[in-house]
Scaffold this motif. Structure first.
Motif, PDB file in Angstrom:
ATOM      1  N   SER A  16      -7.450  -8.189   1.722  1.00 36.10           N
ATOM      2  CA  SER A  16      -6.642  -9.386   1.425  1.00 36.10           C
ATOM      3  C   SER A  16      -5.430  -9.061   0.551  1.00 36.10           C
ATOM      4  O   SER A  16      -4.509  -9.862   0.452  1.00 36.10           O
ATOM      5  CB  SER A  16      -7.510 -10.440   0.731  1.00 36.10           C
ATOM      6  N   ARG A  46      -0.648 -12.616  -3.010  1.00 38.72           N
ATOM      7  CA  ARG A  46      -1.037 -12.810  -1.605  1.00 38.72           C
ATOM      8  C   ARG A  46       0.161 -13.146  -0.721  1.00 38.72           C
ATOM      9  O   ARG A  46      -0.003 -13.540   0.424  1.00 38.72           O
ATOM     10  CB  ARG A  46      -2.128 -13.878  -1.536  1.00 38.72           C
ATOM     11  N   ASN A  47       1.359 -12.993  -1.291  1.00 35.49           N
ATOM     12  CA  ASN A  47       2.585 -13.361  -0.573  1.00 35.49           C
ATOM     13  C   ASN A  47       3.503 -12.135  -0.460  1.00 35.49           C
ATOM     14  O   ASN A  47       4.199 -11.772  -1.412  1.00 35.49           O
ATOM     15  CB  ASN A  47       3.258 -14.508  -1.345  1.00 35.49           C
ATOM     16  N   ALA A  48       3.474 -11.485   0.715  1.00 32.15           N
ATOM     17  CA  ALA A  48       4.222 -10.229   0.892  1.00 32.15           C
ATOM     18  C   ALA A  48       5.725 -10.413   0.658  1.00 32.15           C
ATOM     19  O   ALA A  48       6.382  -9.530   0.095  1.00 32.15           O
ATOM     20  CB  ALA A  48       3.964  -9.647   2.284  1.00 32.15           C
ATOM     21  N   CYS A  73     -11.099  -8.772  -5.282  1.00 34.08           N
ATOM     22  CA  CYS A  73      -9.898  -8.041  -4.840  1.00 34.08           C
ATOM     23  C   CYS A  73     -10.205  -6.600  -4.457  1.00 34.08           C
ATOM     24  O   CYS A  73      -9.332  -5.891  -3.972  1.00 34.08           O
ATOM     25  CB  CYS A  73      -8.827  -8.060  -5.934  1.00 34.08           C
ATOM     26  N   PRO A 122      -2.023  -7.530   0.137  1.00 33.79           N
ATOM     27  CA  PRO A 122      -1.031  -7.033   1.104  1.00 33.79           C
ATOM     28  C   PRO A 122      -0.699  -5.567   0.861  1.00 33.79           C
ATOM     29  O   PRO A 122      -0.629  -5.114  -0.285  1.00 33.79           O
ATOM     30  CB  PRO A 122       0.198  -7.909   0.849  1.00 33.79           C
ATOM     31  N   SER A 123      -0.488  -4.856   1.957  1.00 30.05           N
ATOM     32  CA  SER A 123      -0.213  -3.430   1.899  1.00 30.05           C
ATOM     33  C   SER A 123       1.024  -3.116   1.038  1.00 30.05           C
ATOM     34  O   SER A 123       1.055  -2.100   0.324  1.00 30.05           O
ATOM     35  CB  SER A 123      -0.021  -2.932   3.334  1.00 30.05           C
ATOM     36  N   ILE A 124       2.018  -3.980   1.048  1.00 37.73           N
ATOM     37  CA  ILE A 124       3.254  -3.737   0.285  1.00 37.73           C
ATOM     38  C   ILE A 124       2.965  -3.634  -1.221  1.00 37.73           C
ATOM     39  O   ILE A 124       3.580  -2.837  -1.929  1.00 37.73           O
ATOM     40  CB  ILE A 124       4.327  -4.825   0.566  1.00 37.73           C
TER      41      ILE A 124
END
Ligand code: TXA
Ligand code: MG
Length: 329
Positions: A110, A45-47, A78, A112-114
């Motif tokens: 939720s 959850r941390n880009a 998820c 991240p896209s990365i």
């Protein structure tokens, strides 16, 4: 950066998990064991933490990562799967997970896209390894590609991880050698039919039996087929040595070797290659042998098995190692 070595070889000792969680919560990258290969973990959850994973591996940004979760409840949280896709995911999770199977499902926003390389889908897996599960239960979902530098074989020991990534990641947790040795089966459930994007330890027949319907194998040989698993357009690791696959019921006579040679064969044929450096052919040790062959600089790796003796996952890794074509990377 000094990479911390954290031993989890003694399961009663939780200090490695404690320290690993602390680093992951602080947005650092920590390698950890799974039943397949070692993963390079970061908080899913941390880009910013996820960006460090791409950086440490030298991984192209358009190749998405697998998100590792603790249980079927997290799998649901998820993803945004509904209808048949949700039913199929739930059935597979109940029958086969935790285990070496990754499910590609419509993603929850939720994630991240990365982590997904911008795709609307996410790859999710519940690893069957006590250290991995302990870590994920406490630190939450973790992205984790295999913990090798891009272009190297996946690591199956903590020493392999350090060979590739020492000084580039915060820590490695040592849980011993991986029991499976090749990466998980990747199954795409987003389309009309389930498609195996990457063969692995869980056979398509096993998946078909759970779902009660046929499973498609993505045709790797069909250039017209769009690369459904984005990583597929990249050239796979191949050892420096020439890899020769000999499918024959009897052990063949090998021509005289000019340079160094390693022979890999099934346990019953080990004695059939006198005078050669012979090793048992086994998914658990295949990548370790590739790494060793590169280190000692052999000219040739001969892999021998009877026809139909190798399962799809092992065969796939051998064929990729034998391929010398370069791609558009
Ligand atoms: O066994 C494993 O799966 C190991 C351990 C550490 O869990 N992980 C692993 O990760 O092999 P990696 O990043 O080396 O391979 C992930 C594969 C790649 O082929 C990637 O393209 C595919 O999964 N993948 C990830 N997300 C996807 C998505 N949304 N759609 C299609 N393919 C996806
Ligand atoms: Mg990999």
């Amino acid at each position: 950066m000094q990479t911390e070595y954290l031993s989890a070889l003694n399961p009663d000792d939780s200090a490695a998990i404690d320290r690993g969680c602390e680093l992951l919560r602080a947005g650092e990258v920590v390698a950890f064991p799974t039943e397949t290969v070692y993963g390079l973990g970061a908080d899913a959850r941390n880009a910013a933490a996820i960006a460090k994973v791409f950086e440490a591996k030298g991984r192209p940004a358009d190749n998405p990562l697998i998100v590792h979760v603790a249980d079927a409840e997290w799998l649901r949280r998820c993803s945004r799967a509904s209808g048949r896709t949700a039913e199929q995911a739930a059935a597979l999770a109940a029958a086969l997970l935790p285990g070496p199977l990754t499910l590609v499902l419509p993603s929850d926003p939720s994630i991240p896209s990365i982590a997904r390389a911008g795709l609307p889908s996410v790859a999710l897996r519940i690893p069957a390894h006590p250290v991995a599960l302990a870590l994920i239960e406490r630190a939450g979902p973790l992205v984790a590609p295999s913990a090798n530098r891009s272009g190297r074989p996946s690591p199956t020991t903590a020493a392999h991880v350090l060979d590739d990534l020492a000084g580039r990641i915060a820590a490695v947790i040592d849980g011993g050698a991986c029991a499976v040795g090749i990466e998980s089966t990747v199954l795409d459930l987003c389309g009309d039919r389930p498609v195996v994007l990457r063969p692995g330890a869980i056979a398509p027949e096993t998946i078909a039996a759970v779902l009660g319907e046929p499973i498609l194998m993505r045709d790797l040989m069909d250039p017209a087929a769009a690369p459904r698993a984005p990583g597929m357009k990249y050239r796979h690791y191949a050892p420096m040595a020439r890899v020769v696959l000999l499918l024959a019921a009897e052990a063949p006579t090998l021509p005289l070797a000019r340079g160094g040679r390693i022979v890999l064969t099934t346990p019953r044929a080990l004695a059939a290659f006198p005078g050669e450096d012979v090793r048992p052919l086994d998914a658990r040790t295949l990548y370790a042998v590739f790494r060793e062959a590169d280190e000692i600089g052999v000219d040739e790796i001969v892999i021998h098995a009877a026809p139909h003796e190798l399962d799809a996952g092992l065969m796939d890794r051998i064929v990729k190692a034998a391929e010398r074509m370069t791609n558009d990377e």
